[in-house]
Structures are given as C-alpha cells and as structure tokens.
Design an enzyme around this catalytic site. Structure first.
Site, mmCIF file in Angstrom:
data_model
loop_
_atom_site.group_PDB
_atom_site.id
_atom_site.type_symbol
_atom_site.label_atom_id
_atom_site.label_comp_id
_atom_site.label_asym_id
_atom_site.label_seq_id
_atom_site.Cartn_x
_atom_site.Cartn_y
_atom_site.Cartn_z
ATOM 1 N N ARG A 10 26.714 -44.043 -50.561
ATOM 2 C CA ARG A 10 26.418 -44.232 -49.310
ATOM 3 C C ARG A 10 25.020 -45.140 -49.534
ATOM 4 N NH1 ARG A 10 30.499 -42.039 -49.231
ATOM 5 N NH2 ARG A 10 30.993 -40.513 -47.693
ATOM 6 N N ARG A 69 5.848 -26.447 -42.987
ATOM 7 C CA ARG A 69 6.301 -27.851 -42.920
ATOM 8 C C ARG A 69 6.665 -28.146 -44.516
ATOM 9 N NH1 ARG A 69 1.515 -26.174 -43.059
ATOM 10 N NH2 ARG A 69 -0.133 -27.154 -44.506
ATOM 11 N N ASN A 131 -6.671 -35.075 -49.533
ATOM 12 C CA ASN A 131 -8.324 -35.226 -49.635
ATOM 13 C C ASN A 131 -8.705 -36.302 -50.050
ATOM 14 O OD1 ASN A 131 -9.181 -35.157 -52.961
ATOM 15 N ND2 ASN A 131 -7.331 -33.681 -52.063
ATOM 16 N N CYS A 188 -5.880 -30.337 -42.131
ATOM 17 C CA CYS A 188 -4.910 -29.390 -41.494
ATOM 18 C C CYS A 188 -5.067 -27.909 -41.163
ATOM 19 C CB CYS A 188 -3.661 -29.570 -42.579
ATOM 20 S SG CYS A 188 -3.078 -31.292 -42.410
#
Ligand SMILES: [Zn+2]
Length: 369
Positions: A10, A69, A131, A188
């Site tokens: 693909r 996440r 950072n 975060c």
C-alpha cells in the site's frame, strides 16, 4: 514485486514512494530522540513503513501517567518501570522483525550526543523530546553534521512542528534564537496534554522523515506548523524568508555550537553523601528571578509543596517518578519519594537520587528547561 517488498504494497503504490523509494527506506537509518508521546507514535509508524534501522534514545522509565498517550506501552511496562527505549523496542520488533531496532537507555548530553550519532550513519533525527536543553543540543548536532532534523512539540491542546534541512532551510535558532528561561513555559506535567495532539504531531514527524528518507526533499514542509485541537486553530508560518538573514544565526550562520560544546546547557552536580543532585539551568537564560508563587501554584497538584521567600520546596506524590531504571529497583523496597527544592535563580536540588539523568528529567518536567 519481490517478497521483501510485499508487506509494503500500500506504500509502494504511492507515486511519491514506489519500489525505488521503498528500497531507499529499507536501507535508511532514523534516530528518534525521546520515546514518549511523540516518539512512540513516530517510531511505530516508521517501523511499519520499513526503515532499515531505528535508533531509540530515552532516559526515562514507563509510568502509569504515560499510558494516556504513549501508545507503545501497556500496564505491565508501567508496573515493571521498564526503560522506555527497551519497552518500545520489544513492541516494535514484534511489529516488524525486518527493522533493526537499537534502543539506547541514556541521557543525551553534550558529551554523549556526537558519540551516539557517530555510532550510526543517521539519515534523519526526530526531535521528540520534552525539554529545551536537548532540543537546542539536537539543533547544533543537526547543523554541525548536516543531518536533517524534524522538530515536534506538544503541551496542553497545542502542538508544533518544523522540519530543518541543514544548508537548505532555516534552523531552530533562526526562528527561536534562545531557549526560554526556566520556569516560564508550561510542561505536560504541570499543564497536561491531550493525547490526539501528540499523536498528530508524532504522525506529522513520521511523514516528514519518510519524505526525507525516500529523497523527496521538495515535498518537505517549509512551514512552522501550529495546531490547537481544542480551539480548532491551525496555522502555518512560512519561515523560509528568515533564510535571507540567517548569516547572523549563531548556529547555522556562525557555526557556534554552544549547546553541543557544552558551554550552554543544563548542568548537574551529584552532591556526594547527600543523595541529591543539583540541577543548574544555563545562567544566560535567567534574566530575572523566578516567580516562586506562580511556580508553587503550578507544582501544587504534583506533590506537597510549600513556598517561602527563598524557595519552593516539596515532595512529589508519584513514587514511581523516583524509580531508577530497571535493575536497581527491588520490589520489596518501596520507591523513595523525591524532594525538590527550586531557588529563584532557577537552580534546583533533587533529593532522593544520585542519578543525574533522573534529576534532569524531573527538572525538565517540573520546571521546563
Ligand atoms: Zn540558524
């Protein structure tokens, strides 16, 4: 099509890649620095796309708060406090055994950066760090050694990305001449982060890396991209015009590699006998005293913190934040909580460890530098 290309069908169908592009990809090397929210997405996509070698560099271990996440990790990785680079390598080898995955559990510093780059013929670097110290170090490394750099960052609901081709485009310092002062930018850990934003930026970085690796340099984005997935804003700033004035850039114009030479950067000193590490930000960046009240407010959700006229001091809630990389932790031994003291000049004492990499990591996450 030969058997070794069959799984990429693909992708070889794409006009911009084809079988020739796929073969280039299969013989290329990408270095992902920071295997967190951006790094897990980018590394996963590059492994599936079939890069030849993937070097994964990270200094941290998996924690439960990462799982929201960081898509290559699971609960067992967090329970075992596995080093992120190792845990990611295990997953990625199961995804595509043809890719050479090389995990490096290390802190990228001025001392180690060139050594690590020299060990591999790296074709592209992905900056997936959290950072500014490492980010500016990578920019120096990219320009000095002529290796393309794909920058990505995310905090809150916003993300940012830019691709830099040494000699052809601007560098990070053309756009942002100096890192922000410590304690000024949200991180975060203090401001939170939306998983889809990090996935979007990590995927964008992987796409840019694939273009570079197959030689489609004319397709690389010339924009500094910014997204806010909550407020539905997106913006692309054409930074190519800065190229005209970049003779003045300390990095790509004057070839002064202050971060890579170790003249500017976050410094650590292990305080012998005190089970502590002192972390000192680059003094050049501390133009005024930190706002201790504001810092105290930001750190309050992360531990028991007090503010005095002289410092912000407290103990972190998350015991896992104090765990050293695998092997050192004993299950019978509860993790030692870390105590953090931050002074108005940006200096911090991290008590409860003698590991400079862990101290730098905690500093980056709490203070943001
Ligand atoms: Zn520059």
């Amino acid at each position: 099509m030969t058997d070794d290309l069959a799984r990429y069908h693909r992708q070889t169908l794409l006009v911009g890649i084809g079988e020739a592009g796929q073969r280039r990809l299969l013989s290329s090397t990408a270095m992902v620095v920071g295997v967190g929210a951006l790094g897990t997405i980018a590394a996963d996509l590059l492994t599936r796309a079939g890069v030849g070698t993937l070097v994964l560099i990270d200094r941290d271990v998996v924690e439960f708060t990462n799982l929201q996440r960081q898509t290559l990790f699971d609960e067992a990785d967090a329970a075992g406090s596995l080093p992120k680079a190792q845990a990611a390598a295990r997953k990625l080898r199961a995804v595509n055994s043809a890719v050479r995955i090389e995990p490096v559990v290390a802190d990228l510093t001025a001392r180690s950066a060139e050594k690590l780059l020299g060990r591999h013929a790296v074709d592209v670097i992905l900056d997936c760090t959290d950072n500014f110290a490492t980010r500016y170090l990578l920019n120096d490394l990219s320009v000095k050694h002529g290796v393309p750099l794909v920058y990505g960052a995310a905090v809150g609901t916003t993300g940012m990305a830019m691709t830099m081709l040494p000699g052809r485009t601007v560098c990070l310092r053309c756009v942002f001449p100096d890192p922000p002062a410590p304690g000024v930018m949200p991180t975060c850990d203090t401001a939170g982060v939306l998983g889809p934003v990090t996935a979007m930026i990590g995927a964008h970085q992987a796409a840019e890396a694939i273009k570079i690796l197959v030689g489609a340099l004319d397709r690389v984005s010339p924009l500094l991209l910014e997204f806010d997935l909550w407020d539905n804003r997106r913006r692309g700033v054409d930074v190519s015009t800065l190229r005209e004035s970049n003779a003045d850039c300390p990095c790509c114009g004057k070839h002064d590699f202050a971060f890579l030479d170790g003249r500017v950067g976050v410094d650590t000193t292990v305080l012998c006998g005190r089970n502590s590490v002192q972390v000192t930000p680059p003094l050049e960046l501390v133009h005024e005293r930190l706002d201790l009240a504001a810092l105290h407010h930001r750190l309050a959700p992360l531990g028991r913190f007090d503010v005095t006229p002289f410092h912000v001091r407290g103990t972190l809630f998350a015991p896992r934040a104090g765990v050293a990389p695998a092997g050192i932790q004993d299950d019978d031994d509860p993790p030692v909580p870390l105590t953090v003291t931050v002074f108005p000049d940006g200096r911090a004492l991290i008590h409860g460890t003698t590991d400079p990499a862990l101290a730098r990591s905690v500093y980056a996450r709490l203070i943001g530098s």
